[in-house]
Design an enzyme around this catalytic site. Sequence first.
Site, mmCIF file in Angstrom:
data_model
loop_
_atom_site.group_PDB
_atom_site.id
_atom_site.type_symbol
_atom_site.label_atom_id
_atom_site.label_comp_id
_atom_site.label_asym_id
_atom_site.label_seq_id
_atom_site.Cartn_x
_atom_site.Cartn_y
_atom_site.Cartn_z
ATOM 1 N N SER A 22 0.817 -1.220 0.000
ATOM 2 C CA SER A 22 0.000 0.000 0.000
ATOM 3 C C SER A 22 0.849 1.269 0.000
ATOM 4 O O SER A 22 1.824 1.375 0.739
ATOM 5 C CB SER A 22 -0.905 0.000 1.228
ATOM 6 O OG SER A 22 -1.598 1.226 1.286
ATOM 7 N N LYS A 73 -13.700 -4.754 4.444
ATOM 8 C CA LYS A 73 -14.638 -3.636 4.297
ATOM 9 C C LYS A 73 -16.054 -3.973 4.770
ATOM 10 O O LYS A 73 -16.792 -3.092 5.187
ATOM 11 C CB LYS A 73 -14.667 -3.151 2.845
ATOM 12 C CG LYS A 73 -13.391 -2.408 2.448
ATOM 13 C CD LYS A 73 -13.492 -1.826 1.053
ATOM 14 C CE LYS A 73 -12.169 -1.169 0.680
ATOM 15 N NZ LYS A 73 -12.218 -0.488 -0.609
ATOM 16 N N ASP A 109 -14.896 5.678 -0.804
ATOM 17 C CA ASP A 109 -14.502 5.163 -2.128
ATOM 18 C C ASP A 109 -15.399 5.729 -3.235
ATOM 19 O O ASP A 109 -14.932 6.060 -4.316
ATOM 20 C CB ASP A 109 -14.612 3.624 -2.167
ATOM 21 C CG ASP A 109 -13.465 2.942 -1.439
ATOM 22 O OD1 ASP A 109 -12.366 3.528 -1.356
ATOM 23 O OD2 ASP A 109 -13.660 1.803 -0.961
ATOM 24 N N GLY A 135 -17.223 -7.023 -8.189
ATOM 25 C CA GLY A 135 -16.703 -7.186 -6.835
ATOM 26 C C GLY A 135 -17.003 -5.990 -5.949
ATOM 27 O O GLY A 135 -17.938 -5.211 -6.203
ATOM 28 N N ARG A 162 -22.303 -13.639 -9.492
ATOM 29 C CA ARG A 162 -21.868 -12.443 -8.788
ATOM 30 C C ARG A 162 -22.456 -11.179 -9.436
ATOM 31 O O ARG A 162 -22.866 -10.247 -8.752
ATOM 32 C CB ARG A 162 -20.343 -12.373 -8.797
ATOM 33 C CG ARG A 162 -19.795 -11.799 -7.526
ATOM 34 C CD ARG A 162 -18.357 -12.111 -7.350
ATOM 35 N NE ARG A 162 -17.814 -11.316 -6.258
ATOM 36 C CZ ARG A 162 -16.533 -11.031 -6.147
ATOM 37 N NH1 ARG A 162 -15.674 -11.462 -7.042
ATOM 38 N NH2 ARG A 162 -16.102 -10.315 -5.133
ATOM 39 N N TYR A 231 -4.380 1.565 -10.833
ATOM 40 C CA TYR A 231 -3.445 2.701 -10.848
ATOM 41 C C TYR A 231 -2.003 2.251 -11.051
ATOM 42 O O TYR A 231 -1.095 3.070 -11.069
ATOM 43 C CB TYR A 231 -3.581 3.541 -9.576
ATOM 44 C CG TYR A 231 -3.499 2.767 -8.294
ATOM 45 C CD1 TYR A 231 -2.279 2.473 -7.707
ATOM 46 C CD2 TYR A 231 -4.660 2.328 -7.670
ATOM 47 C CE1 TYR A 231 -2.209 1.750 -6.533
ATOM 48 C CE2 TYR A 231 -4.614 1.592 -6.502
ATOM 49 C CZ TYR A 231 -3.385 1.319 -5.938
ATOM 50 O OH TYR A 231 -3.326 0.591 -4.779
HETATM 51 P P1 NAP Z 1 -12.865 -8.036 -5.909
HETATM 52 O O1 NAP Z 1 -13.951 -7.773 -4.939
HETATM 53 O O2 NAP Z 1 -11.979 -9.200 -5.738
HETATM 54 O O3 NAP Z 1 -13.570 -8.137 -7.368
HETATM 55 C C1 NAP Z 1 -12.803 -8.383 -8.521
HETATM 56 C C2 NAP Z 1 -13.695 -8.438 -9.753
HETATM 57 O O4 NAP Z 1 -12.846 -8.617 -10.884
HETATM 58 C C3 NAP Z 1 -14.685 -9.599 -9.763
HETATM 59 O O5 NAP Z 1 -15.835 -9.220 -10.438
HETATM 60 C C4 NAP Z 1 -13.919 -10.663 -10.545
HETATM 61 O O6 NAP Z 1 -14.758 -11.525 -11.267
HETATM 62 C C5 NAP Z 1 -13.173 -9.827 -11.552
HETATM 63 N N1 NAP Z 1 -11.948 -10.494 -11.960
HETATM 64 C C6 NAP Z 1 -10.875 -10.766 -11.175
HETATM 65 N N2 NAP Z 1 -9.925 -11.385 -11.911
HETATM 66 C C7 NAP Z 1 -10.441 -11.528 -13.166
HETATM 67 C C8 NAP Z 1 -9.940 -12.109 -14.362
HETATM 68 N N3 NAP Z 1 -8.718 -12.639 -14.436
HETATM 69 N N4 NAP Z 1 -10.717 -12.061 -15.462
HETATM 70 C C9 NAP Z 1 -11.955 -11.519 -15.420
HETATM 71 N N5 NAP Z 1 -12.482 -10.960 -14.297
HETATM 72 C C10 NAP Z 1 -11.734 -10.962 -13.199
HETATM 73 O O7 NAP Z 1 -11.873 -6.781 -6.034
HETATM 74 P P2 NAP Z 1 -12.247 -5.241 -5.877
HETATM 75 O O8 NAP Z 1 -12.071 -4.803 -4.488
HETATM 76 O O9 NAP Z 1 -13.567 -5.010 -6.537
HETATM 77 O O10 NAP Z 1 -11.076 -4.544 -6.708
HETATM 78 C C11 NAP Z 1 -11.006 -4.704 -8.101
HETATM 79 C C12 NAP Z 1 -9.950 -3.790 -8.717
HETATM 80 O O11 NAP Z 1 -10.224 -2.429 -8.461
HETATM 81 C C13 NAP Z 1 -8.511 -4.031 -8.239
HETATM 82 O O12 NAP Z 1 -7.666 -3.945 -9.357
HETATM 83 C C14 NAP Z 1 -8.256 -2.889 -7.303
HETATM 84 O O13 NAP Z 1 -6.885 -2.527 -7.273
HETATM 85 C C15 NAP Z 1 -9.065 -1.786 -7.974
HETATM 86 N N6 NAP Z 1 -9.477 -0.751 -6.999
HETATM 87 C C16 NAP Z 1 -8.941 0.491 -7.146
HETATM 88 C C17 NAP Z 1 -9.289 1.475 -6.240
HETATM 89 C C18 NAP Z 1 -8.709 2.850 -6.388
HETATM 90 O O14 NAP Z 1 -8.754 3.621 -5.422
HETATM 91 N N7 NAP Z 1 -8.194 3.203 -7.532
HETATM 92 C C19 NAP Z 1 -10.183 1.194 -5.197
HETATM 93 C C20 NAP Z 1 -10.719 -0.093 -5.094
HETATM 94 C C21 NAP Z 1 -10.345 -1.072 -6.004
HETATM 95 P P3 NAP Z 1 -15.501 -12.783 -10.582
HETATM 96 O O15 NAP Z 1 -16.752 -12.217 -9.967
HETATM 97 O O16 NAP Z 1 -15.740 -13.688 -11.708
HETATM 98 O O17 NAP Z 1 -14.545 -13.344 -9.556
#
Ligand code: NAP
Length: 297
Positions: A22, A73, A109, A135, A162, A231
């Site tokens: 982080s 969370k 967020d 997600g 999902r 990012y």
């Molecule tokens: P999460 O709850 O684990 O959800 C991930 C999502 O991505 C799920 O829908 C998952 O699909 C899908 N996914 C994961 N790997 C995949 C793959 N190889 N191919 C296709 N789909 C895939 O994670 P999250 O908390 O939502 O975070 C997701 C992303 O957002 C991360 O990259 C994180 O770094 C980014 N993020 C950025 C910020 C920011 O401040 N910029 C804040 C939060 C999150 P399934 O449902 O099929 O498992």
Amino acid sequence: MTESTADGTRLLGLFGNPVGHSISPLFMNFALDRLGLNCVYTAFRIRRDEIEQAVGSLRVLGFRGVNVTIPFKRAVIPHLNTIDDDAQKIGAVNCIVNDNGSLTGYNTDHIGFIKPLLDRGIQAMGKRALVIGSGGAARGVLYALIRAQVKKISVINRTRERAESLVHWCREKLGFSAVSYAGDSEDALDERACDLIVNTTPVGMYPNTDSAPLSKGFSFHTGQTVYDLIYNPRKTMLLRRAESQGVTAINGFEMLILQGLYSLVRWFPQLEENILSLKGPVIEYLQNRPEDFSADR
Ligand code: NAP
């Protein structure tokens, strides 16, 4: 300001697992220093079976608050005294405020997501959005878009159940019915039928920088905006393709910084104006520290 430690320093932090990657401590401590606050912000790797004790320790140790990240969370919610309306509806807390032992959960967020659009003069109101992923991050994104009066949302996601659960949540909890699951790829979509595309999956994130959540043949069109929550790298394959077709591209860097600054606002509301003026300096600070914010983070 109540003190946490013998020397008067106030404690702030991040609860998650893992947290080693982080950059929040880096830029939050920079911001605290700029604000002239005697506070320290540290990342804590919490074991999954110890989240209740960790939240309780905020009262014991006199923390002003903490941010909360994956995978806690939702898990922190039962251990708080109150939860604000936005966090309640989203079902996720990323910021806890400790007021003399009473803990309140907030979600910053969704504000962090929408603000970079607004800052560029891009309104979600009346737009058709395509959200990739279902997600935790997708929930905040959908909530922000619906609040901003988006017209229609299509969701694509690898796992049907999902996505359907997300769609159900929008309809039942948020009262927004113009949302549907469009399948596990963009194949069934009319490419011209979306004004805003948001990637909420980690597809394209370091080290898998050659992948993208939309196929190579996807054609973007003028007037569209593509927003990738990733990012690292700053320009994902998705954003590079979008930019090469003349489309506005936004990465997740500002969102990350803004959710942190809006957390500071929750902890120190009297300093709101000063805190929000730090967005530019924080970005500049991180850009000048490539060793701390490099490609392998
Ligand atoms: P999460 O709850 O684990 O959800 C991930 C999502 O991505 C799920 O829908 C998952 O699909 C899908 N996914 C994961 N790997 C995949 C793959 N190889 N191919 C296709 N789909 C895939 O994670 P999250 O908390 O939502 O975070 C997701 C992303 O957002 C991360 O990259 C994180 O770094 C980014 N993020 C950025 C910020 C920011 O401040 N910029 C804040 C939060 C999150 P399934 O449902 O099929 O498992």
